[in-house]
Scaffold this motif. Structure first.
Motif, PDB file in Angstrom:
ATOM      1  N   PHE A  26       6.678  18.207 -14.751  1.00 19.49           N
ATOM      2  CA  PHE A  26       7.580  17.152 -14.324  1.00 19.49           C
ATOM      3  C   PHE A  26       6.813  16.087 -13.570  1.00 19.49           C
ATOM      4  N   LYS A  27       7.287  14.869 -13.729  1.00 16.14           N
ATOM      5  CA  LYS A  27       6.634  13.727 -13.103  1.00 16.14           C
ATOM      6  C   LYS A  27       6.726  13.855 -11.580  1.00 16.14           C
ATOM      7  N   GLU A  28       5.568  13.811 -10.903  1.00 19.38           N
ATOM      8  CA  GLU A  28       5.559  13.935  -9.447  1.00 19.38           C
ATOM      9  C   GLU A  28       6.290  12.766  -8.800  1.00 19.38           C
ATOM     10  N   LYS A  29       6.131  11.583  -9.382  1.00 18.76           N
ATOM     11  CA  LYS A  29       6.804  10.397  -8.863  1.00 18.76           C
ATOM     12  C   LYS A  29       7.957  10.076  -9.805  1.00 18.76           C
ATOM     13  N   PRO A  30       9.208  10.357  -9.401  1.00 15.25           N
ATOM     14  CA  PRO A  30      10.348  10.150 -10.312  1.00 15.25           C
ATOM     15  C   PRO A  30      10.479   8.688 -10.739  1.00 15.25           C
ATOM     16  N   PHE A  31      10.964   8.483 -11.964  1.00 20.26           N
ATOM     17  CA  PHE A  31      11.202   7.137 -12.472  1.00 20.26           C
ATOM     18  C   PHE A  31      12.320   6.461 -11.689  1.00 20.26           C
ATOM     19  N   THR A  32      12.191   5.163 -11.529  1.00 19.93           N
ATOM     20  CA  THR A  32      13.261   4.344 -10.951  1.00 19.93           C
ATOM     21  C   THR A  32      14.029   3.690 -12.095  1.00 19.93           C
ATOM     22  N   PRO A  33      15.225   3.144 -11.829  1.00 19.31           N
ATOM     23  CA  PRO A  33      15.925   2.377 -12.863  1.00 19.31           C
ATOM     24  C   PRO A  33      15.084   1.227 -13.412  1.00 19.31           C
ATOM     25  N   VAL A  34      14.280   0.610 -12.546  1.00 19.48           N
ATOM     26  CA  VAL A  34      13.428  -0.502 -12.984  1.00 19.48           C
ATOM     27  C   VAL A  34      12.403  -0.026 -14.004  1.00 19.48           C
ATOM     28  N   GLU A  35      11.814   1.138 -13.762  1.00 19.39           N
ATOM     29  CA  GLU A  35      10.821   1.673 -14.709  1.00 19.39           C
ATOM     30  C   GLU A  35      11.469   2.034 -16.046  1.00 19.39           C
ATOM     31  N   LEU A  36      12.710   2.513 -16.007  1.00 16.32           N
ATOM     32  CA  LEU A  36      13.416   2.817 -17.253  1.00 16.32           C
ATOM     33  C   LEU A  36      13.718   1.544 -18.041  1.00 16.32           C
ATOM     34  N   ILE A  37      13.864   0.428 -17.326  1.00 11.98           N
ATOM     35  CA  ILE A  37      14.018  -0.875 -18.004  1.00 11.98           C
ATOM     36  C   ILE A  37      12.674  -1.324 -18.562  1.00 11.98           C
ATOM     37  N   GLU A  38      11.609  -1.140 -17.774  1.00  8.20           N
ATOM     38  CA  GLU A  38      10.269  -1.551 -18.192  1.00  8.20           C
ATOM     39  C   GLU A  38       9.810  -0.821 -19.457  1.00  8.20           C
ATOM     40  N   ASN A  39      10.117   0.481 -19.547  1.00  8.08           N
ATOM     41  CA  ASN A  39       9.699   1.217 -20.745  1.00  8.08           C
ATOM     42  C   ASN A  39      10.756   1.189 -21.851  1.00  8.08           C
ATOM     43  N   LYS A  40      11.773   0.352 -21.662  1.00 13.70           N
ATOM     44  CA  LYS A  40      12.788   0.063 -22.672  1.00 13.70           C
ATOM     45  C   LYS A  40      13.680   1.245 -23.036  1.00 13.70           C
ATOM     46  N   THR A  41      13.766   2.210 -22.111  1.00 12.72           N
ATOM     47  CA  THR A  41      14.745   3.283 -22.289  1.00 12.72           C
ATOM     48  C   THR A  41      16.149   2.713 -22.116  1.00 12.72           C
ATOM     49  N   PHE A  42      16.325   1.857 -21.119  1.00 14.09           N
ATOM     50  CA  PHE A  42      17.567   1.117 -20.870  1.00 14.09           C
ATOM     51  C   PHE A  42      17.235  -0.371 -20.910  1.00 14.09           C
ATOM     52  N   ASN A  43      18.260  -1.209 -20.908  1.00 12.21           N
ATOM     53  CA  ASN A  43      18.024  -2.627 -20.644  1.00 12.21           C
ATOM     54  C   ASN A  43      18.700  -3.007 -19.332  1.00 12.21           C
ATOM     55  N   SER A  44      18.375  -4.183 -18.801  1.00  9.22           N
ATOM     56  CA  SER A  44      18.842  -4.561 -17.463  1.00  9.22           C
ATOM     57  C   SER A  44      20.351  -4.796 -17.410  1.00  9.22           C
ATOM     58  N   GLU A  45      20.959  -5.230 -18.511  1.00  5.45           N
ATOM     59  CA  GLU A  45      22.406  -5.461 -18.511  1.00  5.45           C
ATOM     60  C   GLU A  45      23.169  -4.147 -18.406  1.00  5.45           C
ATOM     61  N   LEU A  46      22.761  -3.156 -19.202  1.00  8.56           N
ATOM     62  CA  LEU A  46      23.413  -1.851 -19.124  1.00  8.56           C
ATOM     63  C   LEU A  46      23.172  -1.221 -17.756  1.00  8.56           C
ATOM     64  N   MET A  47      21.944  -1.335 -17.240  1.00 11.31           N
ATOM     65  CA  MET A  47      21.636  -0.732 -15.939  1.00 11.31           C
ATOM     66  C   MET A  47      22.465  -1.379 -14.825  1.00 11.31           C
ATOM     67  N   SER A  48      22.699  -2.689 -14.926  1.00  7.55           N
ATOM     68  CA  SER A  48      23.543  -3.379 -13.936  1.00  7.55           C
ATOM     69  C   SER A  48      24.979  -2.854 -13.981  1.00  7.55           C
ATOM     70  N   PHE A  49      25.461  -2.635 -15.195  1.00  7.23           N
ATOM     71  CA  PHE A  49      26.804  -2.085 -15.381  1.00  7.23           C
ATOM     72  C   PHE A  49      26.896  -0.671 -14.798  1.00  7.23           C
ATOM     73  N   LEU A  50      25.874   0.163 -15.055  1.00  7.00           N
ATOM     74  CA  LEU A  50      25.879   1.532 -14.540  1.00  7.00           C
ATOM     75  C   LEU A  50      25.762   1.556 -13.019  1.00  7.00           C
ATOM     76  N   TRP A  51      25.057   0.596 -12.462  1.00  6.78           N
ATOM     77  CA  TRP A  51      24.947   0.457 -11.007  1.00  6.78           C
ATOM     78  C   TRP A  51      26.341   0.296 -10.392  1.00  6.78           C
ATOM     79  N   LEU A  52      27.106  -0.608 -10.960  1.00  5.20           N
ATOM     80  CA  LEU A  52      28.480  -0.814 -10.488  1.00  5.20           C
ATOM     81  C   LEU A  52      29.346   0.414 -10.751  1.00  5.20           C
TER      82      LEU A  52
END
Length: 475
Positions: A208-234
């Protein structure tokens, strides 16, 4: 002769001829990832060579010398022990020999031998010892399964390795207990089996990754996009319950970790897991783990959370009918601010179908607000002859109640040709919850999505940790 050498050392590292290397893809101090002229990838541990019987005898005796000492030694003392032994035995080592012997003794005394060099590579996600006289395999991000130059020729050495790894929890592989599940000190999960439940001893280590991924990193590696992540944040601030589905190794737990950085840092969170995988930035977290020996399964843990007054409940993974029923019961009980779980399914509709096959009533499935589906697959470019491992969120849907039946409203879907998430439909159910919670009108809702999307985009490339991200977005 080869077996005698390995019997003394516990493992063998085979040399790979330079003339067979077509190209070096990756090189570090202790490893090389190479491609041979047949196009096969091979992961080479280079810090330790293929030792002669004489060299393995020296290593074995130095290890015995250290283990007989009453006082504990540290890594800095290894060289002194090597010098003492060589002086006593009138042995002159070459500089390279001395270096290799030092590294090998260190790995045996303070770790698990050569497999330590696989454990320390953060780009490796899984390590598999598949039996004797076969190479150890690693699962490497973007490349898939690759064979290494590490071999175990004797069954007892594989069993000894498994037992050494699990000794901190007092479990052992034996004829009476031929299977073992454990967690290493650094959080890696180990599964080991031996005859009669397997044809030969085998070990699987999930890293397992010692340093957990942030939402920003999931956007950077294109697992999510920023619009969906903004919606999930809310959505998470609005107390929406989420089920994350996908196939094995698709990143379900990674996404769950990241999404919880949107949850208020003061909330009380109960996590129920088979093995510790969830890493959260909140402080008020209680972790419950299953215990086969005590007969405490996931169902009992989930039911127990009802008595613990949680704000949020996370179920590591739903696998069985009883677990699914217990999870839905937590949702229907209306306790806290939401329940969250991972599940094996490849689409939102398959998720609903499988849940119903586990005996859940269709109307009860409406208690789940959002279903996120992630997928791991091979992407093959025939023209370039390249095969790469892909992991993306391929579907984000909300559940809608239509005449007592659960319907899915697909919000985002992955376009496999364009290789990106595409917005399909506007949210109805969750958007309404968000608007009620924040007292937004439609224009204010859209502006808030844009505002959060911009903030997430601005944080890209800044290498912010999960805790730092959590502090930045908390209020």
């Amino acid at each position: 002769m080869k077996y005698k050498s390995e019997e003394k050392l516990g493992f063998t590292l085979k040399n790979f001829p330079e003339k067979r290397k077509k190209r070096i893809i990756e090189k570090k101090d202790y490893i090389e990832l190479i491609q041979d002229f047949n196009g096969e990838l091979i992961y080479l541990i280079t810090v330790i060579p293929e030792f002669s019987i004489e060299e393995t005898e020296i290593i074995n005796r130095i290890v015995e010398q250290i283990q007989k000492k009453e006082n504990k030694i540290n890594k800095d003392d290894i060289q002194r022990e090597i010098n003492f032994f060589c002086e006593k035995e009138w042995i002159k080592l070459e500089e390279k020999q001395e270096y290799f012997i030092n590294k090998t003794v260190e790995s045996i005394v303070f770790g698990f031998g050569a497999i330590d060099f696989l454990l320390k590579d953060n780009s490796i996600e899984e390590i598999s010892v598949i039996g004797t006289k076969k190479p150890v395999f690693v699962f490497k991000k973007n490349f898939g399964w690759i064979k290494t130059n590490l071999f175990y020729f004797l069954e007892e050495n594989i069993i000894n390795l498994a037992n050494k790894m699990s000794r901190t929890i007092g479990r052992r592989l034996t004829l009476q207990n031929p299977k073992l599940n454990s967690v290493l000190p650094n959080g890696e999960r180990i599964n080991a089996v031996m005859p009669p439940v397997s044809s030969s001893p085998a070990i699987t280590i999930r890293k397992f990754k010692e340093k957990p991924f942030t939402p920003v990193e999931l956007i950077e590696n294109k697992t999510f996009n920023s619009e969906l992540m903004s919606f999930l944040w809310l959505a998470l601030q609005t107390d929406s319950s989420i089920l994350i589905a996908g196939n094995t190794g698709s990143g379900k737990t990674t996404s769950m970790n990241a999404l919880f950085s949107f949850v208020d840092k003061k909330e009380r969170i109960i996590v129920t897991e088979e093995t510790p995988e969830i890493v959260l930035p909140q402080k008020h977290v209680i972790k419950l783990a299953t215990s086969d020996n005590l007969g405490t399964g996931m169902q009992e843990l989930i039911i127990n959370t009802l008595r613990m007054r949680p704000d949020r409940i996370i179920v590591g993974e739903i696998r069985e009918k009883k677990e699914a029923k217990a999870f839905i019961d937590t949702l229907l009980a209306g306790q806290g601010k939401g329940s969250y779980a991972t599940f094996h399914a490849l689409t939102g509709n398959e998720c609903i179908t499988r849940m119903k096959n586990l005996g859940l009533m269709e109307m009860d499935l409406n208690s789940i607000d959002l279903i996120l589906v992630q997928k791991r697959w091979n992407s093959i470019d025939l023209k370039k002859g390249i095969k790469k491992e892909q992991r993306h969120l391929i579907e984000a849907s909300e559940t809608l109640n239509y005449k007592g039946k659960v319907m899915l409203n697909t919000l985002f879907e992955f376009d496999f040709q364009k290789r990106k998430l595409i917005k399909k439909n506007e949210s109805l159910r969750v958007k309404n919850k968000i608007k009620q919670c924040f007292s937004f009108n439609e224009k204010e809702y859209k502006n808030e999505i844009k505002k959060r999307k911009k903030l997430l985009e601005q944080m890209k490339g800044k290498n912010i940790s999960l805790n730092e991200f959590h502090e930045k977005i908390s209020f």
